[in-house]
Write a protein that holds these residues in place. Structure first.
Motif, mmCIF file in Angstrom:
data_model
loop_
_atom_site.group_PDB
_atom_site.id
_atom_site.type_symbol
_atom_site.label_atom_id
_atom_site.label_comp_id
_atom_site.label_asym_id
_atom_site.label_seq_id
_atom_site.Cartn_x
_atom_site.Cartn_y
_atom_site.Cartn_z
ATOM 1 N N THR A 384 0.842 -1.193 0.000
ATOM 2 C CA THR A 384 0.000 0.000 0.000
ATOM 3 C C THR A 384 0.880 1.246 0.000
ATOM 4 N N GLU A 385 0.244 2.410 0.048
ATOM 5 C CA GLU A 385 0.992 3.661 0.059
ATOM 6 C C GLU A 385 1.898 3.779 1.282
ATOM 7 N N ASP A 386 1.608 3.033 2.320
ATOM 8 C CA ASP A 386 2.465 3.044 3.513
ATOM 9 C C ASP A 386 3.718 2.205 3.326
ATOM 10 N N ASP A 387 3.781 1.444 2.213
ATOM 11 C CA ASP A 387 4.913 0.536 1.986
ATOM 12 C C ASP A 387 5.833 1.008 0.875
ATOM 13 N N VAL A 388 5.803 2.300 0.553
ATOM 14 C CA VAL A 388 6.622 2.822 -0.544
ATOM 15 C C VAL A 388 8.097 2.557 -0.266
ATOM 16 N N ALA A 389 8.779 1.929 -1.238
ATOM 17 C CA ALA A 389 10.217 1.708 -1.095
ATOM 18 C C ALA A 389 11.001 2.943 -1.508
ATOM 19 N N THR A 415 11.556 35.297 -34.291
ATOM 20 C CA THR A 415 11.087 35.519 -32.930
ATOM 21 C C THR A 415 12.266 35.713 -31.999
ATOM 22 N N VAL A 416 12.019 36.489 -30.964
ATOM 23 C CA VAL A 416 12.953 36.661 -29.849
ATOM 24 C C VAL A 416 12.213 36.198 -28.612
ATOM 25 N N GLY A 417 12.863 35.378 -27.792
ATOM 26 C CA GLY A 417 12.135 34.804 -26.676
ATOM 27 C C GLY A 417 12.962 34.626 -25.429
ATOM 28 N N ALA A 418 12.244 34.313 -24.355
ATOM 29 C CA ALA A 418 12.868 34.029 -23.062
ATOM 30 C C ALA A 418 12.098 32.894 -22.415
ATOM 31 N N GLN A 419 12.803 32.105 -21.620
ATOM 32 C CA GLN A 419 12.206 30.950 -20.959
ATOM 33 C C GLN A 419 12.790 30.810 -19.575
ATOM 34 N N ALA A 420 11.961 30.420 -18.612
ATOM 35 C CA ALA A 420 12.425 30.209 -17.248
ATOM 36 C C ALA A 420 11.700 29.005 -16.663
ATOM 37 N N THR A 421 12.438 28.186 -15.904
ATOM 38 C CA THR A 421 11.849 27.037 -15.220
ATOM 39 C C THR A 421 12.367 26.974 -13.791
ATOM 40 N N HIS A 422 11.527 26.449 -12.916
ATOM 41 C CA HIS A 422 11.939 26.173 -11.537
ATOM 42 C C HIS A 422 11.406 24.799 -11.179
ATOM 43 N N SER A 423 12.311 23.891 -10.761
ATOM 44 C CA SER A 423 11.941 22.490 -10.596
ATOM 45 C C SER A 423 12.428 21.957 -9.251
ATOM 46 N N PRO A 424 11.602 21.988 -8.211
ATOM 47 C CA PRO A 424 11.976 21.384 -6.926
ATOM 48 C C PRO A 424 11.725 19.878 -6.936
ATOM 49 N N PHE A 425 12.577 19.144 -6.235
ATOM 50 C CA PHE A 425 12.462 17.689 -6.136
ATOM 51 C C PHE A 425 12.540 17.276 -4.674
ATOM 52 N N ASP A 426 11.631 16.382 -4.282
ATOM 53 C CA ASP A 426 11.637 15.832 -2.930
ATOM 54 C C ASP A 426 11.586 14.316 -3.028
ATOM 55 N N ARG A 427 11.929 13.661 -1.942
ATOM 56 C CA ARG A 427 11.956 12.201 -1.920
ATOM 57 C C ARG A 427 11.334 11.704 -0.623
ATOM 58 N N PHE A 428 10.910 10.454 -0.651
ATOM 59 C CA PHE A 428 10.410 9.823 0.562
ATOM 60 C C PHE A 428 10.570 8.320 0.403
ATOM 61 N N GLY A 429 10.476 7.591 1.510
ATOM 62 C CA GLY A 429 10.718 6.154 1.495
ATOM 63 C C GLY A 429 12.133 5.828 1.920
ATOM 64 N N PRO A 430 12.399 4.568 2.257
ATOM 65 C CA PRO A 430 13.724 4.177 2.778
ATOM 66 C C PRO A 430 14.846 4.198 1.746
ATOM 67 N N GLU A 431 14.537 4.045 0.440
ATOM 68 C CA GLU A 431 15.585 4.051 -0.581
ATOM 69 C C GLU A 431 15.854 5.490 -0.991
ATOM 70 N N ARG A 432 17.076 5.952 -0.752
ATOM 71 C CA ARG A 432 17.429 7.360 -0.984
ATOM 72 C C ARG A 432 18.566 7.413 -1.998
ATOM 73 N N LEU A 433 18.220 7.445 -3.264
ATOM 74 C CA LEU A 433 19.240 7.377 -4.297
ATOM 75 C C LEU A 433 19.825 8.743 -4.621
ATOM 76 N N ILE A 434 19.005 9.807 -4.578
ATOM 77 C CA ILE A 434 19.495 11.163 -4.862
ATOM 78 C C ILE A 434 18.947 12.117 -3.800
ATOM 79 N N PRO A 435 19.631 13.239 -3.564
ATOM 80 C CA PRO A 435 19.211 14.151 -2.499
ATOM 81 C C PRO A 435 18.073 15.076 -2.934
ATOM 82 N N VAL A 436 17.454 15.712 -1.940
ATOM 83 C CA VAL A 436 16.472 16.753 -2.198
ATOM 84 C C VAL A 436 17.177 17.920 -2.884
#
Length: 757
Positions: A384-389, A415-436
């Motif tokens: 279940t959702e409580d068992d996320v690895a 055309t002349v243009g501009a682009q911007a992105t902001h991408s936060p990442f979070d993790r949960f569960g016991p397997e921690r492969l990459i950091p927040v």
């Protein structure tokens, strides 16, 4: 659905805002004829960037009122004729555009909008673009984006069973290929082989694939190319009565007992259009020639709602898409015969788009997007959702603006243009492969095009800045972990492209492109530490990785005549600081660690690389009722510093098909027989296969199909039946993650029924 219709009615009742100064509405009118001067009815006329369309009447005439000011591509499409694109500048007066369409027995792609700011055809665009739409798209539909486009020359799917497929363009995949859906970048495949783009294609208008670097228009991750899933334009009823349309597509695949269905409801009243879509599919275990693959089923549900307003001053629209997937992961039965891991993915995207005239014939386009991709990995059926690895929670905010200037000297548009992105990442569960972490990126660019006699020229330049902030935290498992300190990394890049198309004659063109692309390293490559189940490796990131940059030269010859469509070309790409997983002599096998995996350790490394290849395709109609299609592609890729082949490079492939259509019957019945032949990979990377596992043999797969079109009172019904892997061959795709321990899908008979009213 009720909410969308209520919003439609409210907006329809609202008056259109007046244009400053009482300016008259822009109008485009004209007449479409054939080469003999005879009028053509039922020609679809599309002002592409304004998303307005109509069809010609019996006398070949058309008219579109209330168009915004600006320079647009106008596409003309009719079955049996080569599509045409003309560029017009709409102002305050009536613009007349008469067009002559050339008869052709070959079905040609309508338009492309991904490789340039204004629409063009494949014959008039210097960029190498493949378009998959119409019945070709319906026939290629698969549960994944990668598998859907895999038959196009130069493309493959890097797959994990039937539920995960990542597009590969000319040997480059993952974060070197950018996926765009509805104008929003999707950045959900950077975590490894078991993470693909979560995009639905059954309700798309078409898929456009740009081969080669496109960092000028798209920024980082477009180093190898772009796969753009283009949605259908919202309908409008400006100057006509309110209208509505229903589209439905249902299918069933015999191999893994996989029903699927898509329903599209759309309507318009005055200046307002709206659409809702729903797609669902389910599949049981894949069956090979040797039997079923345990734990290889999938379920997916996708829904979207869109509403938009169009007027003389411009347009606004909003689209909400939500997708849920459950994908089972087949594991090596020799290693763990009872394994039942699976993933649950929830993907939500919201997009606002607007276009406004700025006086004269210039205009501004603005896109705002938000996406959340929530991925949960489970170790066993019943969890279940409580068992996320392992849990991965990635969000993205996107904003971009494109200023389309008025034509310069009557021939330079851009055309002349501009682009911007902001991408936060979070993790949960016991397997921690990459950091927040959190990444922020901005880019500014300019792209210009010009027609000079027989030449069509294009040039672009872009500057990008990208920053990654990493939180302090532990990576790895409880019995083997490292502490990643808080830190910040910053990268910059300057990219550009030059393209030229020379029209030797009306149906023949030569194209040359030189482009520079870049890709910033992702957090997975920088900071991974731990076992990655998808690759069966213990991965160790390298925080000091630099940008990948590429330089690609692309040369091709194109022919589009009444009976033949053909293209042959070659490319050469140099990638500086190519990022790859370098095997070491160390193993995760500490006897004192009860959770040790025994897997080899791989470290993120960089080296220069070279890729070159050939592509060819031909579509010939030797008779009105006979069509012969063939293609081939080959990629050669080398790590030039180590003198060894790059991993995960597809081998030589040839495709072929003959189709017979009773073109004089109103039901257009057809039958086909074709196939593909894949050679043995003669240049594998030394560490691509486990010790003792031989390189797989080449193979040939046959395919047969038949279909019919059934005219209805107010629409049309199509019925198609296709048998893939007709002879139930035993084979293993080189681009399959299961290649060391499982065959690929056996015979699969697919029935599809479509209806439009």
């Amino acid at each position: 659905m009720p909410a969308a219709l209520a919003l439609l009615l409210v907006l329809a009742a609202a008056p259109a805002p007046p244009l400053p100064g009482g300016t008259a509405a822009g109008t485009l009118t004209g007449r479409v004829t054939d080469e003999r001067g005879q009028p053509l009815d039922e020609v679809r006329v599309i002002v592409v960037e304004a998303q307005r369309s109509t069809v010609t009447a019996g006398d070949g005439r058309y008219r579109l009122d209330g168009l915004p000011a600006g320079t647009f591509g106008v596409a003309f499409n009719r079955v049996g004729y080569a599509p045409a694109v003309r560029r017009v500048t709409i102002g305050d007066s009536v613009v007349t555009l008469d067009v002559v369409l050339r008869a052709t027995a070959v079905e040609l792609p309508e338009v492309q909008t991904s490789a340039s700011p204004l629409a063009s055809t494949t014959l008039t665009s210097p960029q190498n673009v493949a378009v998959l739409g119409g019945r070709e798209l319906t026939g290629a539909l698969a549960p994944t984006l990668g598998e859907t486009v895999a038959a196009l020359p130069g493309l493959r799917s890097w797959s994990t069973g039937a539920g995960i497929g990542k597009p590969v363009i000319r040997g480059l995949g993952g974060n070197r290929v950018l996926t765009v859906e509805g104008g929003v970048r999707t950045e959900t495949q950077q975590w490894g082989d078991e993470h693909g783009p979560n995009v639905e294609v059954a309700d798309a208008a078409r898929i456009e694939v740009i081969k080669g670097p496109q960092s000028v228009l798209y920024g980082s991750d477009a180093l190898g190319g772009v796969v753009n899933v283009v949605p259908r334009d919202l309908p409008d009823a400006i100057g006509t009565r309110p209208t509505g349309r229903v589209r439905a597509l249902v299918g069933y695949g015999s191999n893994n007992r996989s029903p699927d269905g898509t329903l599209i409801l759309e309507g318009a009243s005055g200046h307002v259009g709206a659409r809702v879509t729903a797609t669902g599919r389910t599949a049981q275990d894949v069956r090979t020639a040797d039997g079923p693959l345990a734990n290889s089923g999938l379920d997916a549900v996708n829904g979207s709602a869109a509403v938009g307003w169009r007027g003389r001053w411009g347009s606004v629209s909003a689209t909400l898409t939500r997708r849920g997937e459950r994908v089972e992961i087949h594991e090596d039965p020799a290693a763990d015969p009872g394994a039942t891991p699976f993933q649950r993915i929830t993907d939500t995207r919201l997009r606002f788009a607007g276009m406004a005239t700025l006086g004269g014939t210039s205009r501004l386009e603005v896109n705002l997007g938000w996406q959340r991709n929530l991925r949960r990995e489970f170790e066993a059926e019943g969890d279940t959702e409580d068992d996320v690895a392992a849990g991965l929670d990635a969000r993205q905010w996107l904003g971009e603006a494109h200023y389309h200037h008025a034509p310069i000297a009557g021939r330079v548009v851009g055309t002349v243009g501009a682009q911007a992105t902001h991408s936060p990442f979070d993790r949960f569960g016991p397997e921690r492969l990459i950091p927040v972490n959190r990444s922020t990126a901005t880019g500014i660019f300019a792209f210009e095009e010009a027609d000079v006699g027989r030449w069509h020229l294009a040039a672009g330049l872009r500057f990008d800045w990208r920053q990654l902030d990493v939180d302090s935290g532990a990576n790895g498992r409880a019995t083997r972990e490292i502490l990643v300190p808080a830190q910040r990394r910053t990268w910059t890049a300057l990219t550009g492209n030059l393209g030229a198309l020379y029209r030797v004659s009306d149906p023949v063109a030569v194209v040359l492109n030189v482009g520079r692309g870049f890709r910033a390293p992702n957090p997975f490559e920088l900071y991974a530490y731990g076992v990655h189940e998808g690759t069966q490796e213990f991965l160790i990131g390298t925080p000091t990785l630099a940008n990948e940059t590429s330089l690609t030269t692309d040369l091709a010859l194109r022919v589009q005549s009444r009976l033949v469509r053909a293209e042959v070309g070659g490319y050469l790409t140099f990638v500086d600081r190519f990022i790859y997983a370098q095997p070491t002599d160390q193993f995760d096998d500490d006897p004192a660690d009860p959770e040790a995996s025994g897997l080899r350790e791989f470290v993120s490394a960089q080296a220069d690389a070279r890729l070159w290849g050939l592509e060819a395709s031909v579509d010939v109609h030797p008779r009105e009722w006979l069509e012969v299609v063939a293609g081939l592609d080959y990629t050669n890729a080398t790590n030039t510093e180590r003198g060894e082949p790059l991993p995960y490079i597809p081998p030589f492939r040839a495709t072929y098909e003959a189709r017979l259509t009773a073109t004089r019957s109103r039901f257009l019945p057809w039958v086909s027989l074709g196939g593909e032949t894949n050679a043995r990979q003669s240049r594998p990377n030394p560490f691509e296969l486990a010790p003792g596992v031989p390189v797989m043999d080449g193979y040939t797969l046959l395919q047969a199909g038949t279909g019919v079109v059934l005219p209805a009172r107010s629409g049309v019904v199509t019925v198609d039946l296709v048998a893939r892997n007709l002879l139930d061959a035993r084979y293993v795709r080189w681009m399959s993650r299961f290649r060391e321990y499982a065959l690929d899908m056996g015979r699969n008979v697919v029935l599809r029924v479509g209806a439009e009213f």
